[in-house]
Write a protein that holds these residues in place. Structure first.
Motif, mmCIF file in Angstrom:
data_model
loop_
_atom_site.group_PDB
_atom_site.id
_atom_site.type_symbol
_atom_site.label_atom_id
_atom_site.label_comp_id
_atom_site.label_asym_id
_atom_site.label_seq_id
_atom_site.Cartn_x
_atom_site.Cartn_y
_atom_site.Cartn_z
ATOM 1 N N GLU A 135 0.826 -1.203 0.000
ATOM 2 C CA GLU A 135 0.000 0.000 0.000
ATOM 3 C C GLU A 135 0.865 1.260 0.000
ATOM 4 O O GLU A 135 0.631 2.197 -0.756
ATOM 5 N N GLU A 136 1.899 1.191 0.846
ATOM 6 C CA GLU A 136 2.744 2.382 1.013
ATOM 7 C C GLU A 136 3.391 2.805 -0.311
ATOM 8 O O GLU A 136 3.429 3.967 -0.672
ATOM 9 N N SER A 137 3.869 1.788 -1.043
ATOM 10 C CA SER A 137 4.537 2.129 -2.293
ATOM 11 C C SER A 137 3.540 2.615 -3.339
ATOM 12 O O SER A 137 3.875 3.466 -4.164
ATOM 13 N N ILE A 138 2.321 2.113 -3.284
ATOM 14 C CA ILE A 138 1.316 2.616 -4.228
ATOM 15 C C ILE A 138 1.062 4.091 -3.956
ATOM 16 O O ILE A 138 1.013 4.916 -4.870
ATOM 17 N N LEU A 139 0.966 4.417 -2.683
ATOM 18 C CA LEU A 139 0.727 5.823 -2.327
ATOM 19 C C LEU A 139 1.919 6.689 -2.745
ATOM 20 O O LEU A 139 1.765 7.764 -3.299
ATOM 21 N N LYS A 140 3.100 6.171 -2.489
ATOM 22 C CA LYS A 140 4.307 6.946 -2.858
ATOM 23 C C LYS A 140 4.368 7.151 -4.364
ATOM 24 O O LYS A 140 4.757 8.201 -4.864
ATOM 25 N N TRP A 141 3.979 6.084 -5.072
ATOM 26 C CA TRP A 141 3.976 6.177 -6.535
ATOM 27 C C TRP A 141 3.048 7.282 -6.980
ATOM 28 O O TRP A 141 3.346 8.094 -7.840
ATOM 29 N N TRP A 142 1.888 7.296 -6.367
ATOM 30 C CA TRP A 142 0.884 8.260 -6.782
ATOM 31 C C TRP A 142 1.326 9.688 -6.460
ATOM 32 O O TRP A 142 1.016 10.621 -7.167
ATOM 33 N N GLN A 143 2.110 9.803 -5.382
ATOM 34 C CA GLN A 143 2.597 11.143 -5.044
ATOM 35 C C GLN A 143 3.810 11.552 -5.899
ATOM 36 O O GLN A 143 4.098 12.736 -6.048
ATOM 37 N N ALA A 144 4.473 10.567 -6.419
ATOM 38 C CA ALA A 144 5.688 10.871 -7.186
ATOM 39 C C ALA A 144 5.356 11.694 -8.437
ATOM 40 O O ALA A 144 4.334 11.435 -9.087
ATOM 41 N N PRO A 145 6.191 12.706 -8.749
ATOM 42 C CA PRO A 145 5.868 13.583 -9.891
ATOM 43 C C PRO A 145 5.878 12.834 -11.222
ATOM 44 O O PRO A 145 5.163 13.199 -12.155
ATOM 45 N N GLN A 146 6.690 11.751 -11.308
ATOM 46 C CA GLN A 146 6.785 11.055 -12.599
ATOM 47 C C GLN A 146 5.443 10.451 -13.023
ATOM 48 O O GLN A 146 5.173 10.290 -14.196
ATOM 49 N N SER A 147 4.614 10.122 -12.012
ATOM 50 C CA SER A 147 3.364 9.482 -12.367
ATOM 51 C C SER A 147 2.377 10.461 -13.002
ATOM 52 O O SER A 147 1.338 10.055 -13.501
ATOM 53 N N LYS A 148 2.721 11.769 -12.943
ATOM 54 C CA LYS A 148 1.827 12.744 -13.589
ATOM 55 C C LYS A 148 2.612 13.629 -14.538
ATOM 56 O O LYS A 148 2.269 14.797 -14.754
ATOM 57 N N GLU A 149 3.693 13.079 -15.123
ATOM 58 C CA GLU A 149 4.600 13.990 -15.839
ATOM 59 C C GLU A 149 4.027 14.461 -17.181
ATOM 60 O O GLU A 149 4.428 15.490 -17.684
ATOM 61 N N ASP A 150 3.139 13.749 -17.802
ATOM 62 C CA ASP A 150 2.511 14.309 -19.003
ATOM 63 C C ASP A 150 1.039 13.915 -19.082
ATOM 64 O O ASP A 150 0.531 13.162 -18.246
ATOM 65 N N ALA A 151 0.408 14.451 -20.102
ATOM 66 C CA ALA A 151 -1.050 14.309 -20.207
ATOM 67 C C ALA A 151 -1.467 12.842 -20.279
ATOM 68 O O ALA A 151 -2.444 12.425 -19.637
ATOM 69 N N ASP A 152 -0.708 12.054 -21.022
ATOM 70 C CA ASP A 152 -1.035 10.643 -21.173
ATOM 71 C C ASP A 152 -1.070 9.938 -19.822
ATOM 72 O O ASP A 152 -1.991 9.175 -19.511
#
Lengths: 699, 372
Positions: free
Chosen positions: A657-674
């Protein structure tokens, strides 16, 4: 008193000498000793039918055998040991060398001839040398047909410096700069060199095929990563003067299919990732270097020698002891003892050998005339190469042709530009020899042939056709056409300029394409070709496992073997597995076999455990999630797949769970529109996750 | 007996040595009149010490044959022939002297001119030889056999002369160059001129303009100018095209030369003829610094045959394919400077007018050796 004194002098010298000599010998062993390998055979057929009777390296260039120029260059270069590799006509070469001044004690180097009768290519000769173990140190590899006056000490010093720093710098090629349309460049064998501007390392070699109008060359993108400044050049005269380390023949032995030193060896070494050997180029901008590799270059090099680009290797240096050339204004070289009629005209750029007689009214322009020739009245000779003992009768016209030893050209006959009249051919009166004809009297198969059409009623000789070669090699025609004595400059002009423009804009396109590829390969986060190939193979391996329903363990084993072999990162393994699995999922969805959720579950429940051996800690998990997300951007219903995949893998305890949350907070997961788009369903799932957590906590 | 065995191997060695020397000359590995002259003299020293002869004519023919070979290797390097002729003259002189002393009549055969020239000469080369000769005269016949050491001694002296030549020329600089004078020199590859200027700079303050001499000597020009500047001489490098405009301010033109011909004409680096003409127009004195070993008994009947044509690539870049194909380029390395354009020749034996050169030729060479 006198003799005694000198005797004493000698004695003191003798007593001193051993120590000095030892010291100097050691020095010379380390620095000065240089071996040279001369490949006397060209392994080509361009000079046929002339080379049916004489090896190429003994053909006369400005009345001196080609081999002489090579030896002269080696003497200038300070070579101390020369090994001549003979193949065809070995006896002639051996005899020539035995009687030449290079076998005398005054010769600056020791000379040895090695027979290699079976070799049919440079590669064979090198393998032969390697087997014989003749090479002990770095050596100079040249063919027996070069003309060069480059002072070699600098080149050698540069090579040795590189070798001292890096043992893998196995070869230095000496290249002479020249404009692309230079006459001395071999038309049929030009090549593109890609050099690092700073170090002169050659990173790519590509042969240019003039006939096929080469449109593009492909470069390994890795080259651009390693080298900041690259020069792609098509303006070199490559005369195959190479300084090689002993590794070179060994590499030829290892790679038994290498034949050609450039096309196979250099290209092979540069494209091979495993060997890690480097090849450098030494670009020469002054002095002269060229190789007689075709009739066209024979013509050009002859002209260069006559117009003194090769100084001091010019006819009036009288390389051979019995030569007596003297220079006259307008680049005219005459030997002693020639008879010129008062009314004959010798124009500029002409060489005339001893014992030749030229009769009234004859005009000779830009030609080389051998020894003991008899030239009749009112003959016109222009840019022709006439060797020894040729008889040319009255009113004949010869233009841009080669007339070999002992040939006879009858009265009022005409030899058109480009023709070759080989040894002892006799041409009758009033015959025209066409430009594309090569006449010979060579009796290869024993019986005598006479083509009356070509040589006239009382002539002797036949038209030579090289049929065996023409069938084997589809490039043959091109080579013959472009290497002939006369070349159609107009057509060449067009082809070469169009080539250079395409090469320039090819370069642009290349960089553009590369940019595109980097963008698209961001999923893989790598442009490395090695990794690319790993990715492809790994993905294929997983797909195969799915399709053939392999055991999970076998699939995992296969992946890890592949990873070891290619020395890949776990990141790449994950990327490949994800690509394969999600590919499978989307295939199932698209083919309407299963709904999205069912598809994800069916695939991941079976194959998800693969990730247990690929994902170890939190950082891995985040990386993994990013890869999944990126992969999903390429798929239809990517967001659904992503959601279900995360859910499914969470259930399997592959993701925490923790890593999923961290992933979601990480900027790379929202770096472009796609990425944002594909993640649109995630927040809801996260909401469910946190509430579920709270519920379980409260419970 | 032992000597005989040694003799043949020695001879082989020597032959190999000669052949290697000829090859080096052909390859231009030995270049420049000084280097060629010195190497030739040293070779002759070896040849003479190895040679055996019953009559002096045998030695002369032997050396003449060798001379022809060496001359043929670099036909336009006259210094080589000059040294051979000097040695031949030396041999003849020694043999004549012994003959004279045998017949007891010293005065009849001796060259007429030598005595007159000796009056003017400050540095009598053959003086010591003669002196020593006369001392040994008493021993009679043995002299004929002992000729070899004298010849060797003579060649040794010649080598010493070659080595000291720049010194003796340089010492005359103070008389030639005035305080604050402007000197122009178009021959930066001349060691003699360099030493001449450097030595003079110790006593005089002057300015030197160095002409660039494109295309063959540009690098050497820069080295030359740097050496002068380092010695504290005010030095300027000018292009060849500027010579005429600047000539009005020049006090003297100092030329180095490749060879001096019998008529006093010079073979100097290409461009020298134009510059000396230009100097003549401006009435600027042209002074030539040269060692006597450059003095050749050849007369320039056919100037072109004396001028070496060098590397075409220095004039036109070989890369330029379109031009290489269409243009015939000639790069002569030397110019013929007619004697009228030269005002003074400074040699290691003093300064002479070019019109006096024929006299020096007669003093140093024998007429019968002029054609080798």
């Amino acid at each position: 008193m006198g003799p005694k004194k000198t005797g004493q002098g000698n004695k003191t010298k003798v007593s001193k000498q051993p120590s000095q000599q030892n010291a100097t010998q050691e020095d010379t062993n380390q620095e000065e000793r240089l071996q040279a390998i001369v490949l006397s055979d060209s392994y080509q057929t361009r000079f046929q039918p002339l080379t049916l009777e004489t090896p190429r390296c003994l053909l006369p260039l400005c009345n001196t055998a080609l081999l002489e120029y090579t030896f002269e260059f080696l003497a200038l270069a300070g070579v101390s040991e020369v090994i001549v590799v003979c193949c065809a006509h070995a006896d002639q070469i051996k005899e020539y060398i035995a009687h030449s001044r290079w076998s005398n004690p005054s010769s600056p180097f020791t000379i040895e001839t090695v027979l290699s009768p079976e070799s049919v290519s440079v590669g064979d000769a090198m393998r032969d040398l390697d087997a014989k173990g003749l090479i002990t140190s770095d050596f100079l590899l040249v063919s027996g047909d070069i003309v060069c006056n480059v002072p070699f000490d600098k080149v050698l010093a540069a090579h040795r410096q590189r070798r001292a720093k890096d043992k893998n710098a196995i070869m230095t090629m000496v290249l002479r700069e020249a404009s692309p349309l230079h006459r001395t460049r071999a038309r049929a064998e030009s090549a593109i060199f890609v050099l690092d501007e700073q170090t002169n390392q050659c990173v790519h070699y590509e042969e240019v095929k003039t006939r096929k109008h080469m449109q593009q060359i492909s470069l390994d993108p890795e080259i651009f990563n390693k080298h900041t400044d690259l020069a792609i050049r098509n303006d070199f005269i490559d005369c195959h003067i190479d300084i090689c380390s002993p590794d070179v023949p060994a590499l030829f032995t290892e790679n038994f299919d290498y034949n050609h030193i450039r096309k196979d060896f250099v290209h092979g070494i540069l494209t091979s990732d495993l060997l890690g050997k480097t090849i450098f180029a030494h670009v020469v901008t002054d002095n002269y270097a060229a190789r007689v590799r075709s009739l066209q270059t024979y013509d050009a090099v002859s002209k260069d020698v006559i117009s003194r680009w090769t100084y001091p290797i010019t006819p009036d240096s009288n390389l051979l002891a019995d030569q007596t050339f003297q220079y006259q204004r307008g680049h005219i070289y005459k030997e002693e003892d020639i008879v010129l009629a008062r009314s004959c005209r010798i124009n500029s750029c002409t060489v005339i050998g001893a014992g030749t007689a030229v009769n009234d009214g004859t005009v000779i322009t830009g030609s080389v005339i051998g020894r003991r020739c008899k030239i009749g009245k009112n003959v016109s000779i222009q840019s022709a190469y006439i060797w020894d003992d040729v008889t040319i009768e009255d009113d004949a016209i010869i233009e841009s042709a080669i007339i070999a030893n002992g040939a006879v050209i009858g009265t009022s006959s005409r030899v058109a530009p480009g023709a070759i009249v080989s040894y002892n051919v006799k041409i009758d009166s009033n015959v025209t020899v066409d430009g594309n004809k090569r006449l010979t009297r060579y009796l290869g198969d024993g019986h005598k042939r006479v083509d009356k059409d070509a040589v006239g009623e009382h002539g002797d000789g036949y038209v030579y056709e090289d049929d065996s070669e023409a069938e084997e090699d589809d490039d043959y025609e091109e080579i013959v056409n472009s290497s002939g004595l006369v070349y159609n400059m107009a057509s060449l002009n067009a082809s070469d300029t169009s080539f250079s423009t395409t090469s320039a804009d090819q370069m642009h396109r290349k960089t553009r394409r590369r940019r595109v590829s980097t963008a698209s390969s961001n999923t893989m986060a790598s442009e490395d070709s090695d990794e690319d190939s790993f990715l492809r193979e790994a993905q294929a391996s997983v797909e195969r496992a799915i399709a053939e329903n392999h055991d999970l363990d076998i699939a995992a084993l296969e992946l890890s073997t592949l990873r070891m072999a290619k020395n890949a990162q776990f990141h790449d393994v994950r990327a490949a597995t994800i690509a394969a699995l999600i590919g499978r999922i989307s295939h199932l969805i698209n083919s309407n076999t299963l709904k999205a959720r069912a598809a994800v579950e069916s695939v991941l429940n079976q194959w998800g455990p693969l990730f247990r051996r690929q994902v170890f800690d939190q950082a891995d998990q985040i990386d993994f999630l990013l890869l999944v997300q990126r992969d999903c951007t390429r798929r239809m219903q990517g967001s659904t797949i992503l959601l279900h995949a995360i859910n499914c893998l969470y259930d399997q305890d592959i993701l925490e769970e923790e890593s999923i949350l961290k992933w979601w907070q990480a900027p790379q997961s929202k770096e472009d529109a796609d990425m944002v788009k594909v993640g649109e369903l995630v927040p809801r799932w996260l909401e469910w996750l946190t509430t579920a957590e709270e519920e379980s906590d409260s419970e | 007996m032992l000597a005989a065995g040694a003799h043949t191997t020695k001879e082989k060695d020597l032959n190999a040595h000669i052949e290697a020397f000829v090859a080096q000359l052909k390859r231009r590995q030995i270049q420049g009149s000084y280097n060629v002259a010195l190497a030739t003299a040293q070779l002759l020293l070896r040849v003479v010490s190895a040679a055996r002869w019953t009559h002096i004519d045998q030695l002369v023919t032997q050396i003449k044959i060798l001379g022809k070979r060496l001359q043929g290797a670099q036909p336009r390097e006259l210094a080589c022939g000059n040294i051979i002729r000097r040695v031949l003259a030396l041999i003849r002189e020694e043999s004549e002297d012994t003959n004279d002393s045998e017949s007891g009549d010293g005065a009849v055969n001796s060259p007429l001119i030598t005595s007159m020239f000796s009056l003017l000469s400050t540095n009598d080369e053959y003086g010591p030889n003669r002196g020593s000769q006369s001392l040994i005269d008493g021993s009679g016949r043995s002299i004929k056999k002992d000729l070899k050491p004298y010849i060797i001694e003579g060649i040794q002296e010649l080598i010493d002369e070659l080595k000291n030549i720049d010194e003796s020329i340089a010492s005359m600089g103070v008389e030639m160059i005035h305080e604050n004078e402007t000197i122009l020199t178009p021959t930066p590859n001349s060691r003699t001129v360099l030493k001449f200027l450097l030595r003079t700079a110790q006593k005089r303050k002057f300015t030197v303009l160095v002409v660039e001499v494109f295309p063959n000597d540009v690098e050497k020009t820069h080295e030359f100018a740097l050496k002068l500047a380092e010695a504290g001489i005010e030095t300027t490098v000018i292009t060849d095209a500027m010579v005429y405009s600047i000539m009005g301010r020049v006090g003297k033109v100092i030329l180095g030369t490749h060879a001096v011909l019998a008529n006093g004409g010079l073979l100097a680096s290409a461009g020298a003829a134009m510059i000396s003409q230009c100097a003549n127009v401006h009435r600027t004195p042209v002074v030539v610094c040269t060692g006597l070993y450059k003095l050749s008994p050849m007369y320039p009947f056919d100037v072109e045959s004396l001028i070496e044509v060098g590397d075409t690539g220095k004039v036109l870049a070989f890369e330029d394919g379109s031009l290489v194909d269409k243009v015939n380029v000639v790069n002569p390395l030397y110019d013929y400077v007619p004697p009228e354009s030269v005002d003074l020749c400074i040699t290691n034996m003093g300064g002479y007018s070019p019109s006096f050169m024929y006299r020096l030729v007669l003093d140093h060479y024998r007429q019968e050796d002029v054609t080798l």
